[in-house]
Scaffold this motif. Structure first.
Motif, PDB file in Angstrom:
ATOM      1  N   TYR A 130      -4.655  -0.220  -4.321  1.00 56.23           N
ATOM      2  CA  TYR A 130      -5.157   0.341  -2.999  1.00 56.23           C
ATOM      3  C   TYR A 130      -4.550   1.672  -2.602  1.00 56.23           C
ATOM      4  N   GLY A 131      -3.337   1.678  -2.579  1.00 58.33           N
ATOM      5  CA  GLY A 131      -2.226   2.903  -2.224  1.00 58.33           C
ATOM      6  C   GLY A 131      -2.256   3.857  -3.128  1.00 58.33           C
ATOM      7  N   ALA A 132      -2.348   3.594  -4.369  1.00 59.05           N
ATOM      8  CA  ALA A 132      -2.607   4.432  -5.576  1.00 59.05           C
ATOM      9  C   ALA A 132      -3.989   5.269  -5.599  1.00 59.05           C
ATOM     10  N   TYR A 138      -1.572   4.643 -13.757  1.00 55.48           N
ATOM     11  CA  TYR A 138      -0.754   3.657 -12.902  1.00 55.48           C
ATOM     12  C   TYR A 138      -1.329   2.336 -12.990  1.00 55.48           C
ATOM     13  N   SER A 190       2.158   6.952  -6.909  1.00 56.43           N
ATOM     14  CA  SER A 190       1.606   7.814  -7.392  1.00 56.43           C
ATOM     15  C   SER A 190       1.460   9.257  -6.706  1.00 56.43           C
ATOM     16  N   VAL A 250       0.763  -1.211   0.118  1.00 59.68           N
ATOM     17  CA  VAL A 250       0.000  -0.072   0.050  1.00 59.68           C
ATOM     18  C   VAL A 250       1.035   1.482  -0.255  1.00 59.68           C
ATOM     19  N   ALA A 293      -5.806   8.858  -7.786  1.00 60.69           N
ATOM     20  CA  ALA A 293      -5.519   8.585  -9.045  1.00 60.69           C
ATOM     21  C   ALA A 293      -6.002   7.804  -9.762  1.00 60.69           C
ATOM     22  N   ASN A 297      -2.810  -4.219  -3.564  1.00 56.75           N
ATOM     23  CA  ASN A 297      -2.561  -3.396  -2.494  1.00 56.75           C
ATOM     24  C   ASN A 297      -1.940  -2.319  -3.259  1.00 56.75           C
ATOM     25  N   LEU A 298      -1.094  -2.546  -4.110  1.00 54.12           N
ATOM     26  CA  LEU A 298      -0.528  -1.256  -4.760  1.00 54.12           C
ATOM     27  C   LEU A 298      -1.837  -0.430  -5.263  1.00 54.12           C
ATOM     28  N   ALA A 331      -5.912   5.473  -3.306  1.00 55.01           N
ATOM     29  CA  ALA A 331      -5.964   6.443  -1.996  1.00 55.01           C
ATOM     30  C   ALA A 331      -5.588   7.949  -2.141  1.00 55.01           C
ATOM     31  N   THR A 332      -4.633   7.974  -3.272  1.00 56.02           N
ATOM     32  CA  THR A 332      -4.289   9.142  -3.583  1.00 56.02           C
ATOM     33  C   THR A 332      -5.085   9.972  -4.641  1.00 56.02           C
TER      34      THR A 332
END
Lengths: 255, 350
Positions: free
Chosen positions: B65-67, B24, A91, A84, B72, B62-63, B69-70
């Protein structure tokens, strides 16, 4: 009691760091999570990072850390924090991203994610709390549980014939080229607390400089699930934990 | 300006995503969708995007998920076994109200199965999104141009309803090549969502992306909010196509690759004087109940055609609600129905 004039003249030498909220922490008496939180918060403030930091909160006793740190926060699934964090960093590269993970989260279910994140040299920081036990789920064996240590799932002590030997996370990561800073510290007296803060600061500085992956393992107490009083827990770190997990800077970073 | 090029479904869905502003992509290799990550690895760099090959589908989602959240536009793709692994992350994204686009090019299963074309992830796609009370909005193109078009449509829909959107294809649609009319690539929209984390706060209050709500009425309220968004999606995003005779004796129900087979069958039956029609759901969740409920009043039967053992037919039966018989023609395990086989079996039913 000091009078009003005394207070007006007084210099503030110690206060709550700006990177912590006013929320009262729910950690148990004698637990070192609070110390670790404070050290990270002091570093974020001293490096002027609060405005652009994201904490990735993971599963374990620190699952409420989003309530305590005064920064943007993302809650991750158990063990997936480094993935995460990578998604956030890739990004939003201007963000300072750190995960705060226990030994169950990082060394058991999330070992793959942390290794590959380190291997890619992601510029994120991992604060790794190793207290040799699953705290939140009521004291089960962790990969880092010491040989002979009694937990609720090793009631006769950890037997290496059944459960293997303790997982040495820093030693495992030390060979990975993407690691910019890697250290194991503890927080059992003023000196080790100062050392821990110095390492945490270097870890975040490495991220600020875009140098790669940084991790600080903090050998921590869990008096409740070690069945000890707080001071006994401190003594147990000194006498037992540090034997298994010697304090060391594995990968040094110079800004 | 638009140009027409030959592309596979895999390439089209990837280019469609880039054209929509996706910058992304995180994925892990699995056949029959490898051309998607390969296309992204090649072309995202042209537009300043990030392609990253994850160590597993668990990491991929999960990558994402992280992106997400920003704020994107972010996408991943996989095929059936990889989508199984992603269920955990999809559930967390739903709980944290995060948008993303996931492509599933379905292969034969269960288990490792094979790389043939199948539709046996219908339940996973329309009921899935892991544990808890929620689902993905799911859309099923049936030709390559539609793959391209849906990749573009999926991102704003995901943002609007703050949930994962799944584009459901199969091994055939993934790898067949057809002409695709391309549009200009768009820049990503600004990340001005009031929930997006990261960057410099510049004085704004901090934000928390979270799916942990130990106060049970709060959790219930979140689930109700998610459900209300699905109800809005049912009003606004329900899509289907109808094809064939306007006065049919029976109606085919099929989506994706099966719908293409049915279109061929309908044309051949017409030559023999047999009047058939197709209802092709494009949105699988939300499911288009209305055309089935209406045609069920007017035809002798509805014949469901799917490459799975009676998954899609359950939704058709719910929509038909007993108003007419519903029959099922299927193959499974990567075997694809031929028009001849459907013709022969449907004639037995009539």
């Amino acid at each position: 009691m000091p009078d009003a004039q005394d207070l007006a003249d007084a210099e503030v030498v110690y206060r709550r760091p700006a990177a912590l909220t006013e929320v009262q922490m729910r950690y148990c008496p004698g637990c070192t999570h609070g110390t670790a939180h404070r050290l990270v918060a002091e570093v974020l403030e001293e490096l002027d990072l609060i405005d652009r930091t994201v904490i990735v909160v993971t599963v374990g006793c620190s699952v409420y850390a989003d309530k305590y740190f005064n920064v943007d926060a993302v809650q991750a699934a158990h063990g997936r924090g480094p993935a995460v964090a990578t998604g956030i960093k890739r990004s939003s590269p201007e963000s300072i991203v750190f995960t705060y993970q226990g030994d169950g989260d990082l060394a058991a279910i999330g070992l793959s994610e942390v290794i590959h994140t380190a291997q890619r040299g992601e510029s994120i920081t991992v604060i790794f709390i190793n207290n040799a036990v699953f705290g939140m789920t009521r004291g089960q064996m962790a990969p880092t549980t010491l040989v002979g240590q009694k937990t609720t799932t090793t009631p006769r002590g950890r037997d290496p014939q059944i459960a293997g030997m303790p997982m040495m996370v820093c030693e495992l990561l030390a060979s990975i080229a993407g690691v910019a800073y890697l250290a194991r510290e503890t927080m059992i007296d003023p000196k080790t607390v100062r050392n821990a803060k110095r390492s945490i600061k270097k870890a975040f500085q490495a991220q600020v400089d875009g140098a790669g992956f940084s991790l600080v393992e903090l050998i921590s107490t869990c008096p409740v699930w070690w069945y000890k009083r707080p001071l006994e827990a401190i003594a147990w770190i000194r006498e037992e934990m540090l034997e298994q997990y010697p304090l060391q800077v594995f990968v040094e970073y110079e800004a | 300006m638009s140009k027409r090029v030959m592309m596979t479904g895999n390439e089209a869905v990837a280019e469609g995503a880039i054209a929509a502003g996706c910058r992304y992509f995180f994925g892990y290799p699995i056949t029959p969708q490898n051309a998607i990550p390969q296309y992204m690895a090649e072309h995202l760099a042209e537009v300043g995007g990030v392609y990253l090959q994850a160590e597993s589908e668990l990491a991929s989602i999960n990558l994402v998920y992280g992106a997400a959240a920003t704020g994107a536009y972010v996408m991943t793709s996989s095929s059936s076994p990889g989508i199984s692994l992603m269920q955990e992350g999809l559930s967390y994204m739903l709980g944290s109200e995060l948008p993303c686009v996931v492509v599933n090019m379905v292969r034969g299963g269960p288990g490792l199965g094979n790389i043939g074309a199948a539709q046996s992830d219908y339940w996973l796609a329309t009921r899935g999104a892991g544990h808890g009370d929620g689902r993905c909005l799911t859309f099923a193109p049936h030709r390559v141009q539609e793959m391209y078009d849906w990749a573009a449509e999926a991102f704003p829909i995901a943002q609007k309803y703050r949930c994962p959107v799944m584009i459901l294809g199969d091994g055939l649609l993934a790898n067949m090549a057809e002409p695709v009319r391309l549009r200009e690539r768009q820049e990503p929209p600004p990340r001005d969502q009031d929930w997006a984390i990261g960057g410099r706060r510049n004085g704004r209050p901090r934000r928390i992306v979270n799916s942990l709500w130990t106060d049970v009425p709060v959790m219930e309220a979140l689930n109700i909010r998610i459900q209300e968004r699905f109800e809005q999606a049912a009003e606004n995003e329900t899509r289907w196509e109808e094809y064939g005779n306007d006065d049919p004796t029976f109606v085919f129900a099929a989506y994706g690759i099966s719908a293409r087979i049915c279109k061929t069958v309908i044309d051949r039956l017409a030559e023999e004087g047999i009047r058939a029609r197709l209802i092709r759901p494009v949105s699988l969740f939300p499911f288009p109940h209305k055309p089935f409920a209406e045609w069920a009043q007017r035809v002798e039967r509805i014949v469901c055609v799917e490459l799975s053992m009676g998954q899609f037919v359950e939704d058709v039966r719910l929509a038909v609600a007993g108003e007419c018989p519903v029959d099922l023609i299927w193959r499974t395990g990567g075997v694809v129905l031929t028009p001849e086989e459907v013709m022969a079996r449907v004639k037995e039913l009539l």
